[in-house]
Motif scaffolding. Structure first.
Motif, short mmCIF file in Angstrom:
data_model
loop_
_atom_site.label_atom_id
_atom_site.label_comp_id
_atom_site.label_asym_id
_atom_site.label_seq_id
_atom_site.Cartn_x
_atom_site.Cartn_y
_atom_site.Cartn_z
N ALA A 92 0.83 -1.20 0.00
CA ALA A 92 0.00 0.00 0.00
C ALA A 92 0.87 1.26 0.00
O ALA A 92 0.64 2.19 -0.79
CB ALA A 92 -0.92 0.00 1.22
N LEU A 93 1.90 1.24 0.86
CA LEU A 93 2.79 2.41 0.93
C LEU A 93 3.54 2.59 -0.39
O LEU A 93 3.64 3.70 -0.92
CB LEU A 93 3.77 2.24 2.09
CG LEU A 93 4.75 3.38 2.35
CD1 LEU A 93 4.00 4.67 2.62
CD2 LEU A 93 5.66 3.05 3.54
N ALA A 96 1.27 4.07 -3.01
CA ALA A 96 1.03 5.50 -2.78
C ALA A 96 2.25 6.32 -3.20
O ALA A 96 2.11 7.42 -3.73
CB ALA A 96 0.69 5.75 -1.32
N ASP B 36 -6.22 12.86 -3.94
CA ASP B 36 -5.19 11.94 -3.45
C ASP B 36 -5.48 11.34 -2.08
O ASP B 36 -4.64 10.66 -1.52
CB ASP B 36 -3.83 12.66 -3.39
CG ASP B 36 -3.32 12.99 -4.78
OD1 ASP B 36 -3.77 12.32 -5.74
OD2 ASP B 36 -2.48 13.90 -4.91
N LEU B 38 -7.27 8.95 -1.10
CA LEU B 38 -7.23 7.49 -1.07
C LEU B 38 -5.78 7.00 -1.01
O LEU B 38 -5.46 6.04 -0.30
CB LEU B 38 -7.92 6.94 -2.32
CG LEU B 38 -8.51 5.54 -2.20
CD1 LEU B 38 -9.44 5.44 -1.01
CD2 LEU B 38 -9.25 5.18 -3.48
N LEU B 39 -4.91 7.69 -1.75
CA LEU B 39 -3.49 7.33 -1.70
C LEU B 39 -2.93 7.57 -0.30
O LEU B 39 -2.15 6.75 0.21
CB LEU B 39 -2.69 8.16 -2.71
CG LEU B 39 -2.86 7.81 -4.18
CD1 LEU B 39 -2.04 8.75 -5.03
CD2 LEU B 39 -2.42 6.38 -4.42
N LEU B 40 -3.31 8.65 0.31
CA LEU B 40 -2.82 8.94 1.66
C LEU B 40 -3.33 7.89 2.64
O LEU B 40 -2.60 7.46 3.54
CB LEU B 40 -3.27 10.34 2.10
CG LEU B 40 -2.52 11.48 1.42
CD1 LEU B 40 -3.14 12.82 1.76
CD2 LEU B 40 -1.06 11.46 1.82
N LEU B 42 -3.93 4.82 1.88
CA LEU B 42 -3.13 3.61 1.64
C LEU B 42 -1.77 3.73 2.32
O LEU B 42 -1.23 2.76 2.86
CB LEU B 42 -2.93 3.41 0.14
CG LEU B 42 -4.09 2.81 -0.63
CD1 LEU B 42 -3.82 2.85 -2.13
CD2 LEU B 42 -4.33 1.38 -0.19
N ALA B 43 -1.21 4.93 2.26
CA ALA B 43 0.13 5.12 2.85
C ALA B 43 0.08 5.14 4.37
O ALA B 43 1.08 4.84 5.02
CB ALA B 43 0.75 6.41 2.32
#
Lengths: 289, 328
Positions: A92-93, A96, B36, B38-40, B42-43
């Motif tokens: 996941a990281l 991203a 973004d 959703l990306l955050l 995920l991170a």
């Protein structure tokens, strides 16, 4: 390319042969001794290099309950749960961080890279784990090592190499990042996921010091601590330490070697797969600042 | 505590210009956030772990400047300035012993262990049969994946006083020897364990570098009358120089870190004088002995020096026209 020099060739063969023997012969002796009976151990004055009457008594003793069985269960649990969690968080990281220009990706990437340069030190690490109430908790063997920066970078590099046409066309069709990751990116990255998952798994399986540091109750010991106590420090195993059933134990040396074999076998099982992929999978990744 | 050097890194990589995900054009912050988030999300788990177990402990190094006691929190402990660092500079014999042992072991290992993978890689490279080569590689890489507990156990069983080799010698009525549990030989023992475990694995990166060499260079050199040795000297070695330097830099960064798990496992048998190194000092003095502040001061100093060593070695590599670990 010139004439091969015979003396050099023989020397080369000798060195490589000795190297291989130094790896293989101890294994043969360890397995052999783990299968030996008391008579054979006594007759050989200790080690049995080639067992004549193999018996599985040692394995039966340690695998039918007791210290080793419990430690094996702990190790399997940590390895399975740990690798799975590590893989999910790493993937996941890495995903991203593989979308250039997205919010915060640059500082996060730098923060991850910096962890490779500086390790925070044993004492502060111990105190953080203690403050979080994780002492003597199996989570302490998983959470601190959940994310390995190097693995994140390797996976990110891999994700970056996936052609943008694939991901962008899905985006135009209305897919969000989660769908793109699950449906397009991950299926295309099976090899790198397998390799990194195995590396995490080997790490969890082999972890010794974190267990020494954080786990105090013997019933939560993973296999490596049991190995240290009963094989490296040669604490003799009593009847109570193995599964119920017999009053007489197999020879201590055989029991020790059986514990050793049990902790090596899982590594040997995944090794062919690891070996097939690690050069391919990991050489593609490089540290990019 | 896993380090960068744990796995081989290629020094350079040439990649065809692959089409990458397009750089997202910067838009207004709110729209960026909406796009973004959703990306955050995920991170987030990874970022939390990195913050909690890398950056919080990094800040936790303030206890090196405090008189920490386990019944107080770090914030409650009194400031003591540089008091805890005095142990480093006052010539405390226990600390000096740990530092000396560390440096001696590093020196031994840089001299005797570090070049071995290169030598083995050159040997392997000369094996013509691809199949034989692969078999030998499979066998020699294997020990890398075993834990230190297993390696130490195997060494005891093979070389110990009651071990395999001594049992054999005894059976032949020959003189036995002891290397396990002898303080004077401890450094030899741990060095041989490192060699056994990691020499094979260390060859991977050199073999990869060698395989990138254009074979026509060898042919040209052979045409010009270069023998096997000169081809190795003039073609193979220059090709792997930058990898060698890269690994040397990484090794230098680890100069103060020598086989912690390996040593702590075997310390009981030989005593602290022969075996204490900086990392075991931090463990024994701090976590076991309860001198938290002093141990943290030693750990912090060690960490800072290690970073400086990497940066310095990297600078040096740049000065000699090499790429180093990172580029400016």
């Amino acid at each position: 390319m010139g004439k091969p020099n015979r003396v050099l060739m023989a020397l080369r063969g000798l060195i490589l042969g000795l190297g291989c023997a130094a790896v293989i012969l101890p294994f043969v002796a360890v397995v052999s001794t783990s299968l030996a009976t008391q008579q054979e151990v006594t007759a050989n004055g200790g080690f049995v290099f080639w067992v004549r009457e193999p018996t599985l008594a040692s394995y039966q003793a340690i695998l039918s309950g007791g210290v080793v069985t419990r430690a094996l269960a702990v190790s399997i649990l940590i390895t399975a749960v740990g690798s799975l969690l590590s893989l999910v968080c790493t993937a996941a990281l890495a995903y991203a961080l593989s979308r250039p220009g997205s919010l915060g990706s640059r500082p996060i990437l730098l923060a991850v890279l910096f962890t490779m340069l500086f390790s925070p030190g044993m004492i502060p690490m111990y105190l953080v784990v203690k403050q979080l109430g994780l002492l003597d908790n199996l989570l302490a063997l998983v959470l601190p090592v959940l994310i390995n920066a190097f693995n994140v970078i390797v996976m990110r590099e891999f994700f970056l190499d996936i052609p943008a046409e694939l991901t962008e066309s899905a985006r135009i069709d209305g897919a969000n990042d989660l769908t793109i990751l699950a449906r397009i990116v991950l299926p295309l990255s099976k090899a790198v996921i397998a390799v990194i998952g195995l590396f995490y798994a080997v790490g969890y399986w082999n972890a010794f010091f974190s267990a020494l540091l954080y786990i105090s109750s013997p019933e939560k010991w993973p296999l490596q601590l049991v190995l240290r106590t009963y094989v490296v420090n040669e604490t003799p195993m009593g009847v109570d330490d193995v599964g119920s059933g017999s009053d007489s134990l197999p020879p201590q040396l055989s029991i020790q070697m059986a514990i050793l074999v049990i902790s090596i076998v899982p590594i040997l099982l995944v090794y062919p797969f690891l070996q097939k992929h690690f050069t391919k999978g990991l050489m593609i990744g490089a540290v990019k600042g | 505590m896993s380090r960068l050097a744990e796995r081989p890194l290629p020094a350079s990589r040439e990649r065809p210009p692959a089409p990458r995900a397009p750089v997202r054009r910067s838009v207004k912050p709110l729209a960026r956030w909406r796009r973004d988030r959703l990306l955050l999300l995920l991170a987030a788990p990874g970022v939390v772990v990195v913050l909690l177990f890398h950056y919080v402990p990094l800040l936790g190094n303030v206890i090196a400047f405090k008189g920490y006691q386990p019944f107080l929190t770090i914030a409650e402990s009194p400031w003591v300035g540089w008091d805890n660092f005095r142990v480093i500079f006052s010539g405390d014999p226990v600390f000096v012993n740990a530092l000396t042992n560390t440096l001696i072991i590093t020196l031994i290992q840089v001299l005797f262990v570090f070049p071995l993978p290169l030598a083995l890689a050159l040997l392997l490279n000369e094996v013509i049969s691809e199949r034989l080569k692969r078999t030998v590689q499979s066998i020699l890489y294997m020990p890398h994946f075993l834990s230190w507990v297993i390696v130490v156990a195997i060494f005891q069983q093979v070389l110990g006083n009651a071990g395999m080799i001594n049992a054999f010698l005894r059976a032949q009525d020959l003189e036995t020897f002891s290397i396990i549990g002898v303080p004077e030989l401890f450094k030899v023992l741990i060095t041989s364990q490192v060699i056994w475990k990691d020499t094979g694995w260390g060859t991977i990166i050199f073999l990869a570098a060698i395989s990138r060499v254009d074979t026509s260079q060898y042919e040209a050199a052979a045409m010009d009358g270069a023998g096997a040795v000169r081809r190795m000297w003039h073609v193979t070695l220059p090709a792997i120089r930058s990898v060698f330097i890269l690994l040397l830099i990484l090794r230098l960064g680890d100069a103060l870190t020598v086989g912690f798990e390996q040593i702590i496992l075997q310390q009981g048998a030989v005593g602290a004088t022969a075996s204490e190194v900086l990392d075991t000092y931090v463990y024994n003095h701090g976590i076991v002995g309860g001198n938290w502040g002093q141990a943290a001061a030693v750990g912090l100093t060690k960490g800072v020096i290690s970073v400086l060593l990497v940066l310095g070695a990297n600078k040096l590599a740049h000065m000699f026209g090499e790429r180093g670990v990172y580029q400016k």
